[in-house]
Enzyme design. Structure first.
Site: not given
Ligand code: NAD
Length: 291
Positions: A87, A162, A237
């Site tokens: 997102t 979204k 966010k």
């Molecule tokens: P998270 O923080 O658990 O995972 C993100 C991952 O990206 C981390 O493991 C981090 O180490 C990795 N990362 C960061 N920079 C990086 C790079 N340069 N190279 C490789 N890896 C890198 O977050 P999440 O909960 O998995 O969410 C991911 C996305 O999904 C976000 O944009 C969030 O808004 C969206 N989202 C989350 C949810 C939820 O309920 N968690 C629901 C819908 C959408």
């Protein structure tokens, strides 16, 4: 299919695992997290993208997406798909898509709803933006990771859908919680309030399916001490992304702006970021009109 998967966090890891379980050859990279079972480890984002027909990114924000896109696009073969499920702001999504197209790649933004539970169960909803031909290539992957996908339009249309949805969600949750807080002050029983509103014109998903009052309506995070669910910090966010888009386009969103300010106060100033976004009910109930 040969798939690269970058960003193996709370959402990305179970999504990548589901693709591997379905028989795809998945190679993953994350700065911190280990790949889940069935997913091979790459030493860099570019290595995970090399030779992949589809590269999925699932990253925290637009700045990180742009940096990762710069690293992986040169490694991808012409015609390969960059499927971004993070997102992020609409501008970053459009910019990354434009840069991918300039290299002969096929970009698609496809943010999800459904949370970590949906990622694990393979029941996410995907909101996609990009070309119909690209959608046809990735649709079988949406079927594995989710239960519903909608092609909303061109690049950025998935992110647009979204943030519009989540602006409604945040505003509706606040309105529902305000109404419960007022009902409390009026001495109205919460069950009676639910029974009336859930079958009257004030009904909504937040009231009927995710009731913020404990012990009332279907099971929801309110019945579990407001453990998320959908954390207030993530709601904030998405509300901020909607406000950024409203700023950029000149759209009038007074209720969205008010919801953003309330969630900022709850999540950041008053430490509620890690609680479910419905925990604004006890917070509002404990507040007086002048606070
Ligand atoms: P998270 O923080 O658990 O995972 C993100 C991952 O990206 C981390 O493991 C981090 O180490 C990795 N990362 C960061 N920079 C990086 C790079 N340069 N190279 C490789 N890896 C890198 O977050 P999440 O909960 O998995 O969410 C991911 C996305 O999904 C976000 O944009 C969030 O808004 C969206 N989202 C989350 C949810 C939820 O309920 N968690 C629901 C819908 C959408």
């Amino acid at each position: 299919m040969k798939i690269g998967f970058i960003g193996l966090g709370n959402m990305g890891a179970p999504m990548a695992a589901n693709l591997a379980k379905a028989g795809h050859e998945v190679t993953g990279f994350d700065l911190v997290s280990d790949p889940p079972a069935g997913v091979a480890r790459a030493d860099s984002a570019a290595a995970a993208a090399t030779g992949a027909e589809v590269v999925v990114t699932m990253l925290p924000d637009g700045a990180i997406l742009r940096a990762v896109a710069d690293a992986i696009h040169p490694a991808m073969a012409p015609g390969a798909v960059h499927l971004d499920c993070s997102t992020v702001d609409v501008d970053s999504a459009r910019d990354v898509a434009r840069r991918a197209e300039e290299r002969g790649l096929r970009p698609m933004d496809a943010p999800v709803s459904g949370g970590v539970g949906g990622a694990q169960a393979g029941t996410l909803t995907f909101m996609a933006g990009g070309a119909p031909e690209t959608y046809a290539i990735v649709a079988p992957l949406f079927d594995i990771m989710g239960k519903k996908a909608v092609l909303c339009g061109g690049p950025g249309a998935g992110q647009s859908a979204k943030i519009c949805n989540n602006m409604i969600l945040g505003a509706t949750m606040l309105a529902t919680c305000e109404a419960f807080a007022l009902a409390d002050k009026l001495g109205l029983d919460r069950q009676a309030m639910f029974d009336v509103v859930s079958t009257s014109s004030g009904y909504s998903w937040t009231m009927n399916a995710y009731c913020p009052a404990p012990g009332v309506g279907p099971q929801s995070p309110a019945d579990n001490g407001y453990e998320p669910g959908f954390a207030a910090g993530l709601m904030l966010k998405d509300l901020r992304l909607a406000q950024a888009a409203a700023e950029a386009t000149g759209a009038a969103t007074p209720i969205g702006a008010a919801a953003t300010a309330e969630y900022a106060r709850f999540a950041e100033e008053e430490g509620g970021a890690g609680r479910d976004f419905s925990a604004v009910l006890p917070w509002l109930s404990g507040r007086s009109r002048s606070e």
